[in-house]
Scaffold this active site. Structure first.
Site, PDB file in Angstrom:
ATOM      1  N   CYS A  79     -16.340 -25.692   8.628  1.00 29.96           N
ATOM      2  CA  CYS A  79     -16.599 -25.492  10.121  1.00 29.96           C
ATOM      3  C   CYS A  79     -18.076 -25.435  10.174  1.00 29.96           C
ATOM      4  CB  CYS A  79     -15.628 -24.487  10.534  1.00 29.96           C
ATOM      5  SG  CYS A  79     -13.956 -24.812  10.743  1.00 29.96           S
ATOM      6  N   HIS A  83     -15.396 -21.888   4.254  1.00 29.51           N
ATOM      7  CA  HIS A  83     -15.542 -21.487   5.605  1.00 29.51           C
ATOM      8  C   HIS A  83     -17.085 -21.721   5.863  1.00 29.51           C
ATOM      9  CE1 HIS A  83     -11.500 -20.461   6.239  1.00 29.51           C
ATOM     10  NE2 HIS A  83     -11.637 -19.409   5.524  1.00 29.51           N
TER      11      HIS A  83
END
Length: 386
Positions: free
Chosen positions: A274, A231
């Site tokens: 992301c 992430h």
């Protein structure tokens, strides 16, 4: 005379020769990646044009792409045997321009390096002579301390391991690392370390079809690849403790120093994470136009960073099939390396492929745009083990 000026000066002669079989020259420039797939289809399907009209459109397209593409186009015309056989008149048309008077010399500063065209092909490429070529490190954060899980990342890991072992890299992996563990791992791989320090980080090595315990300390070769799957947020990726480490600090860990084993060698970073929480939407575009060396190198030279998405936006990952970005990277590497394409060209194809992905049944609702930035000084060509 520049290649573009050569084409401009001889445009009428060239187009009258090439129109004898315009489909051949169109296919040749497409095979050499001088035009995009979209441009190829547009040129192939021009309506209400005769053969000469098609050729004029192609030449104009080439000339509008700049000096390097014009130079590559001239090289195709002068070196391809099928073209030489089909258009024998080209040989006389493309003779070296003799516009300068005999014995004339163009002045050049002694401090100015030779133009790229004057350097040998070998000098313009990173030399990857070792076997293995180098190390490919994968940091895969799947299970986070807050209980969340990045389902589908195993597919990305397997695809990366398969393609980079095929490209003659030694593939190593570290699983589920906190911010501090990631920092230690990157520091270890940025400089020579003994096996005991790496074993403390639980490093695994890819062997044919799976990962096994590391038995022999890796040695730095002619290139280094680092793939981080996690992430992230703007400009950073997360450890499994959700603490960030900036992409800038990751790459600077491998900056060139007097002692660095990777100084002057290419270092590639593939970041699947992301870069924010916003979701990109598609935009409907109407009438879219086709689109002598110093011994010292800068500290931050020879680096390529490819990130799954531009800053502020999310990236997409299928729970079974893996992420849009990593799967595209592996697919394009398999195809492009067999065509002897350089890495920057291959990654531009990744950008295009990912940008065209859609969520099933929701055209234009969500989009993803990867970003590539680099300080490479030479062409990076990766060769498969075939």
């Amino acid at each position: 005379m520049s290649a573009k000026d050569t084409l401009r000066r001889n445009k009428t002669s060239i187009q009258s020769i090439l129109c004898a079989d315009y489909r051949l020259i169109l296919n040749k420039v497409y095979e050499r990646n001088l035009i995009s797939n979209r441009e190829y289809n547009n040129l192939k399907n021009i309506n209400r044009e005769n053969d000469e009209g098609h050729t004029v459109e192609l030449l104009d397209k080439i000339m509008n792409k700049g000096e390097q593409v014009c130079r590559d186009f001239l090289q195709v015309l002068q070196t391809d045997r099928e073209i030489e056989t089909t258009y024998p008149e080209l040989k006389n048309t493309l003779q070296v321009d003799a516009s300068l008077p005999p014995n004339s010399v163009q002045e050049r500063s002694l401090d100015e390096p030779l133009p790229a065209a004057k350097r040998s092909r070998k000098e313009q490429q990173y030399q990857l002579n070792g076997n293995p070529v180098g190390v490919c490190l994968i940091i895969d954060n799947e299970n986070f301390q807050d209980g969340s899980k990045r389902s589908g990342t195993n597919k990305d890991v397997q695809s990366l391991a398969e393609v980079f072992s095929w490209l003659r890299f030694r593939v190593l992996m570290c699983k589920d690392q906190t911010q501090d563990q990631m920092r230690r791992t990157l520091s270890c791989f940025a400089s020579p370390r003994d096996l005991s320090q790496l074993q403390g980080l639980d490093v695994k090595e890819w062997m044919t079809s799976g990962f096994v315990d590391l038995r022999q300390a890796p040695r730095h070769g002619d290139a280094f690849v680092c793939c981080i799957l996690s992430h992230g947020e703007k400009g950073a990726v997360f450890g499994t403790d959700r603490n960030p480490i900036s992409i800038k600090n990751i790459t600077r860990t491998f900056g060139s120093t007097d002692e660095s084993p990777l100084g002057g060698k290419p270092k590639v970073f593939l970041i699947q994470a992301c870069q924010g929480s916003l979701c990109q939407r598609g935009v409907l575009v109407k009438d879219l136009e086709a689109d002598a060396a110093s011994p010292f190198v800068p500290e931050e030279a020879d680096v390529l960073v490819a990130v799954a998405t531009v800053e502020d936006y999310v990236s997409f990952r299928h729970k079974k099939d893996g992420s849009w970005f990593i799967q595209s990277v592996c697919e394009q590497l398999k195809e492009g390396c067999l065509r002897h394409e350089d890495l920057a060209t291959i990654l531009s194809r990744v950008n295009n492929q990912v940008s065209q992905r859609e969520c099933l049944g929701k055209p234009g609702a969500v989009k993803q745009m990867p970003e590539v930035r680099f300080t490479l000084r030479k062409t990076l060509l990766l060769s498969p083990d075939v």
